[in-house]
Design a protein around this motif. Structure first.
Motif, mmCIF file in Angstrom:
data_model
loop_
_atom_site.group_PDB
_atom_site.id
_atom_site.type_symbol
_atom_site.label_atom_id
_atom_site.label_comp_id
_atom_site.label_asym_id
_atom_site.label_seq_id
_atom_site.Cartn_x
_atom_site.Cartn_y
_atom_site.Cartn_z
ATOM 1 N N VAL A 162 -5.252 -1.031 11.089
ATOM 2 C CA VAL A 162 -4.939 0.096 10.216
ATOM 3 C C VAL A 162 -3.423 0.163 10.091
ATOM 4 O O VAL A 162 -2.708 0.273 11.092
ATOM 5 C CB VAL A 162 -5.473 1.421 10.788
ATOM 6 C CG1 VAL A 162 -5.075 2.586 9.894
ATOM 7 C CG2 VAL A 162 -6.985 1.363 10.967
ATOM 8 N N LEU A 163 -2.932 0.092 8.866
ATOM 9 C CA LEU A 163 -1.502 0.245 8.606
ATOM 10 C C LEU A 163 -1.277 1.629 8.016
ATOM 11 O O LEU A 163 -1.859 1.978 6.984
ATOM 12 C CB LEU A 163 -1.011 -0.841 7.644
ATOM 13 C CG LEU A 163 -1.180 -2.282 8.136
ATOM 14 C CD1 LEU A 163 -0.672 -3.266 7.095
ATOM 15 C CD2 LEU A 163 -0.474 -2.495 9.472
ATOM 16 N N GLN A 164 -0.459 2.412 8.683
ATOM 17 C CA GLN A 164 -0.232 3.810 8.313
ATOM 18 C C GLN A 164 1.225 4.018 7.927
ATOM 19 O O GLN A 164 2.149 3.713 8.691
ATOM 20 C CB GLN A 164 -0.585 4.725 9.486
ATOM 21 C CG GLN A 164 -0.272 6.193 9.259
ATOM 22 C CD GLN A 164 -1.123 6.811 8.160
ATOM 23 O OE1 GLN A 164 -2.354 6.710 8.203
ATOM 24 N NE2 GLN A 164 -0.481 7.446 7.182
ATOM 25 N N HIS A 165 1.450 4.510 6.720
ATOM 26 C CA HIS A 165 2.809 4.881 6.325
ATOM 27 C C HIS A 165 3.305 5.971 7.259
ATOM 28 O O HIS A 165 2.631 6.988 7.460
ATOM 29 C CB HIS A 165 2.809 5.371 4.881
ATOM 30 C CG HIS A 165 4.164 5.734 4.370
ATOM 31 N ND1 HIS A 165 4.384 6.784 3.502
ATOM 32 C CD2 HIS A 165 5.383 5.198 4.609
ATOM 33 C CE1 HIS A 165 5.670 6.866 3.221
ATOM 34 N NE2 HIS A 165 6.310 5.911 3.883
ATOM 35 N N ALA A 166 4.484 5.767 7.849
ATOM 36 C CA ALA A 166 5.007 6.688 8.859
ATOM 37 C C ALA A 166 6.518 6.789 8.717
ATOM 38 O O ALA A 166 7.272 6.255 9.528
ATOM 39 C CB ALA A 166 4.628 6.203 10.263
ATOM 40 N N PRO A 167 7.008 7.471 7.672
ATOM 41 C CA PRO A 167 8.452 7.534 7.448
ATOM 42 C C PRO A 167 9.188 8.120 8.647
ATOM 43 O O PRO A 167 8.756 9.104 9.242
ATOM 44 C CB PRO A 167 8.582 8.433 6.211
ATOM 45 C CG PRO A 167 7.283 9.180 6.127
ATOM 46 C CD PRO A 167 6.252 8.275 6.709
ATOM 47 N N GLY A 168 10.278 7.477 8.994
ATOM 48 C CA GLY A 168 11.074 7.911 10.141
ATOM 49 C C GLY A 168 12.434 7.273 10.062
ATOM 50 O O GLY A 168 13.301 7.735 9.323
ATOM 51 N N GLU A 169 12.629 6.183 10.800
ATOM 52 C CA GLU A 169 13.930 5.522 10.721
ATOM 53 C C GLU A 169 14.194 5.019 9.302
ATOM 54 O O GLU A 169 15.347 4.922 8.871
ATOM 55 C CB GLU A 169 14.025 4.368 11.722
ATOM 56 C CG GLU A 169 15.446 3.866 11.830
ATOM 57 C CD GLU A 169 15.636 2.750 12.830
ATOM 58 O OE1 GLU A 169 16.011 3.056 13.977
ATOM 59 O OE2 GLU A 169 15.419 1.587 12.461
ATOM 60 N N PHE A 171 0.854 -1.188 0.000
ATOM 61 C CA PHE A 171 0.000 0.000 0.000
ATOM 62 C C PHE A 171 0.886 1.232 0.000
ATOM 63 O O PHE A 171 2.105 1.145 0.212
ATOM 64 C CB PHE A 171 -0.934 -0.005 1.214
ATOM 65 C CG PHE A 171 -0.226 0.182 2.535
ATOM 66 C CD1 PHE A 171 -0.165 1.430 3.139
ATOM 67 C CD2 PHE A 171 0.383 -0.887 3.168
ATOM 68 C CE1 PHE A 171 0.497 1.609 4.338
ATOM 69 C CE2 PHE A 171 1.049 -0.721 4.374
ATOM 70 C CZ PHE A 171 1.107 0.535 4.965
ATOM 71 N N ASP A 172 0.270 2.377 -0.206
ATOM 72 C CA ASP A 172 1.011 3.628 -0.261
ATOM 73 C C ASP A 172 0.940 4.365 1.071
ATOM 74 O O ASP A 172 1.873 4.333 1.867
ATOM 75 C CB ASP A 172 0.476 4.492 -1.399
ATOM 76 C CG ASP A 172 1.298 5.761 -1.594
ATOM 77 O OD1 ASP A 172 2.337 5.905 -0.933
ATOM 78 O OD2 ASP A 172 0.894 6.604 -2.409
ATOM 79 N N GLU A 173 -0.182 5.013 1.368
ATOM 80 C CA GLU A 173 -0.273 5.822 2.578
ATOM 81 C C GLU A 173 -1.014 5.145 3.724
ATOM 82 O O GLU A 173 -0.630 5.281 4.878
ATOM 83 C CB GLU A 173 -0.939 7.162 2.260
ATOM 84 C CG GLU A 173 -0.048 8.109 1.476
ATOM 85 C CD GLU A 173 1.282 8.358 2.185
ATOM 86 O OE1 GLU A 173 1.264 8.678 3.387
ATOM 87 O OE2 GLU A 173 2.333 8.227 1.536
ATOM 88 N N ARG A 174 -2.086 4.417 3.412
ATOM 89 C CA ARG A 174 -2.868 3.810 4.492
ATOM 90 C C ARG A 174 -3.603 2.585 3.960
ATOM 91 O O ARG A 174 -4.082 2.577 2.823
ATOM 92 C CB ARG A 174 -3.859 4.824 5.060
ATOM 93 C CG ARG A 174 -4.833 4.253 6.110
ATOM 94 C CD ARG A 174 -5.688 5.340 6.708
ATOM 95 N NE ARG A 174 -6.809 4.758 7.480
ATOM 96 C CZ ARG A 174 -7.231 5.207 8.644
ATOM 97 N NH1 ARG A 174 -6.648 6.255 9.194
ATOM 98 N NH2 ARG A 174 -8.259 4.654 9.260
ATOM 99 N N GLN A 178 8.825 2.995 6.558
ATOM 100 C CA GLN A 178 8.327 2.642 7.886
ATOM 101 C C GLN A 178 6.803 2.775 7.955
ATOM 102 O O GLN A 178 6.218 3.679 7.362
ATOM 103 C CB GLN A 178 8.951 3.564 8.932
ATOM 104 C CG GLN A 178 8.789 3.104 10.369
ATOM 105 C CD GLN A 178 9.882 2.153 10.791
ATOM 106 O OE1 GLN A 178 9.707 1.343 11.676
ATOM 107 N NE2 GLN A 178 11.039 2.249 10.148
ATOM 108 N N LEU A 179 6.177 1.856 8.677
ATOM 109 C CA LEU A 179 4.747 1.959 8.943
ATOM 110 C C LEU A 179 4.497 1.657 10.408
ATOM 111 O O LEU A 179 5.344 1.084 11.099
ATOM 112 C CB LEU A 179 3.958 0.994 8.050
ATOM 113 C CG LEU A 179 4.207 -0.512 8.192
ATOM 114 C CD1 LEU A 179 3.413 -1.156 9.343
ATOM 115 C CD2 LEU A 179 3.845 -1.234 6.891
#
Length: 596
Positions: A218-225, A204-207, A229-230
């Motif tokens: 709910v899988l949420q794209h969460a760029p960080g490390e 998936f892309d964003e959610r 990252q999700l």
């Protein structure tokens, strides 16, 4: 002793052999010489956080801690299981999967990868083997970029990332000089380690909102490390799994093993998404879970504030003209953040992060015109040694610095001596000792391990290279696009400056066709067969992958496994030689530690 004995490790024809790039090594563990002191109490205390076992967080939710570097999370649904992250190897994955199987006989329905790092994905096949009734029915869910990022590391940057990762994780250090890896007990790998990455079947892309075995997720794209990252949010459970965007240590905004820029602004924004949710249980993919909505919100707030503080204050001082060396003296966490148990520098550090923020936004040039086009290293070293009165004076100063426990200065002086003369035995001895002293005194495990492992390279000739035996299943799963896409960075350009050659590939088990056009030091890749081929190679894609991985010999494979509508096997072997690595790993150099 300063004597260095190379352990000659044969490298593979091409980088595919490094599919487990960050987790493969060779050689036994080595002791740090007597005289290197114990690790700090701060780092030692962290070991108590990694007691091996499976903890139940609420009915149907469990987390396995202490089986490897990372955690693995089990969610039990009505008629099946969901696993989040799968450990770093088949052995670690199998241990966790067996522990999970002892707690439930339900079949595995889904695996979620929180991101592409090896310690979260390379045990996946073990979970399928132990927990799945039907492998084909198990969804492997990840962000759309995860698979590409896995193969980027494996195929393009394997040699250097392997070496730097194995130094950073201290894989060759004996137990009495190793406490923990900061975010996990230890990365247990060796020559016989097997890996089982299974590519995602759903991305998936964003959610992504999905229900599996009656469990809403709910899988949420969460760029960080990482950019892929999700976090996983289970609204009916009040549970969130943030991956590696938070753990009980200062965040690794920059990792010394090497990484693309990790945006602190994106990382903080991702944590803000998580802070907005009613989370009662937070289960990171490293270190212990956190319980209690108010406590979780407070921890997340401090964590994102620390990230934002480092970014914002670094940019503030950058705009005032501060250099990287000045920045690290200026940017310090405020007391209320520095005292948080979740922001101790047991993985990332403020100093490394500050340097990364500047480099990630402005690039390598620090603004000082003297560093714009510096003297070549050897010329610079010669001039400084001469200015100091000769090599004997510099050696004496380095030895005095070592005696005075000024280990960093001693290390920097050996830079000059060994760049000027790599055979300087006394400088080598001083350098090894300074590295050992710096490592023993360091409480940050990444820095500690890098110092001590670098000393081992110089003292014992330890080599940090990958030794991976990919299975046919792993090879079959790798898209040809990634393999052909990585060929240009493996071309021996100096051998092809007068070469013009078009080599086409077709396969009997896939309709894909490819052309590699070698053109005077450059390899252009086209996903079609060009006209006027000099050589056309036809056979099975698996045979081609085995050839590139080194699991099949080039001579036998070229002669027996392929047909040549244009050209012949000798031309194919000649083509392959243009991408071939040296047969033996070189001896470690005193400063750069080259790997190929």
């Amino acid at each position: 002793t300063a004597e260095v004995t190379a352990l000659h490790i044969h490298t593979r024809l091409f980088a595919l052999a490094g599919l487990a790039a960050l987790l493969a090594g060779c050689g036994d563990r080595h002791a740090v010489p007597e005289g290197s002191g114990p690790t700090s109490e701060t780092l030692a205390a962290q070991s108590g956080k990694f007691e091996r076992g499976v903890t139940e967080l609420m009915p149907g939710v469990r987390v396995a801690i202490g089986y490897g570097l990372a955690n693995s999370i089990l969610i039990e649904g009505d008629d099946g299981l969901i696993v989040i992250d799968t450990m770093e190897s088949l052995a670690a994955g199998r241990d966790v999967a067996m522990a999970f199987r002892a707690l439930s006989d339900k079949p595995l329905r889904a695996i979620v990868y929180t991101h592409n790092h090896a310690d979260h994905i390379f045990g996946a096949q073990a979970f399928l083997d132990v927990l799945a009734d039907d492998e084909a029915s198990v969804e492997i869910i990840a962000h759309r970029d995860t698979e590409a990022l896995v193969y980027r590391v494996a195929n393009e940057f394997r040699p250097i990332l392997t070496a730097r990762s194995l130094r950073m994780f201290g894989t060759h250090l004996e137990d009495n000089y190793f406490e923990n890896a900061g975010i996990g007990l230890r990365l247990e790998i060796g020559d016989d380690t097997e890996f089982g990455f299974v590519p995602p079947t759903r991305t998936f892309d964003e959610r992504l909102d999905v229900e599996i075995s009656g469990v809403r997720m709910v899988l949420q794209h969460a760029p960080g490390e990482t950019d892929d990252q999700l976090f996983a949010w289970f609204p009916d459970l009040g549970l969130a799994a943030p991956g590696d965007n938070i753990y009980r240590a200062f965040p690794n905004l920059y990792t010394i093993r090497g990484t693309p820029y990790r945006s602190p602004k994106q990382w903080a924004a991702s944590l803000d998404l998580l802070r907005a949710l009613p989370v009662d249980v937070l289960v990171p993919s490293h270190t212990e879970p956190i319980k209690g909505r108010d406590r979780i919100h407070a921890v997340l707030t401090d964590y994102r504030d620390a990230i934002s503080f480092v970014h914002d204050q670094t940019v503030r001082y950058v705009n005032q003209g501060y250099t990287p060396d000045q920045l690290v003296e200026q940017v310090r966490l405020p007391a209320h953040l520095a005292q948080s148990p979740y922001l101790q520098e047991l993985y990332g550090t403020v100093e490394f992060s500050v340097r990364s923020v500047m480099a990630g936004n402005l690039g390598w040039f620090d603004g000082n015109p003297a560093t714009l086009r510096p003297l070549p290293g050897a010329a610079r070293a010669d001039k400084f040694v001469a200015l100091a009165g000769g090599a004997d004076r510099v050696r004496s100063a380095a030895a005095d610095a070592l005696d005075a426990d000024e280990n960093q200065w001693a290390l920097e002086l050996t830079d000059l001596l060994l760049i000027a003369d790599a055979s300087d035995e006394m400088a080598m001895q001083i350098r090894v000792r300074a590295l050992e002293n710096l490592g023993s005194a360091a409480s940050n495990p990444n820095a500690r391990h890098y110092y001590l492992s670098s000393a081992l390279e110089l003292r014992d000739g330890v080599r940090f290279v990958s030794v991976v035996k990919p299975t046919d299943n792993m090879l079959a799963a790798i898209p040809l696009a990634y393999l052909f896409g990585a060929l240009p960075v493996n071309l021996r350009a100096e051998d092809t400056l007068d070469v013009e050659q078009r080599v086409g590939f077709s396969f009997d088990d896939t309709p894909e066709t490819w052309t590699v056009w070698i053109r005077r030091g450059v390899a252009e890749i086209r996903s079609t067969l060009m006209d006027d081929l000099d050589l056309h190679v036809h056979g099975s894609s698996l045979s081609f992958k085995k050839l590139l991985s080194g699991s099949a010999g080039p001579l036998k494979t070229a002669l027996l496994e392929f047909e040549y509508p244009e050209g012949n096997s000798l031309q194919f072997l000649s083509f392959l030689s243009r991408f071939k690595k040296d047969a033996d790993a070189p001896e470690p150099a005193p400063l750069a530690y080259p790997n190929n």
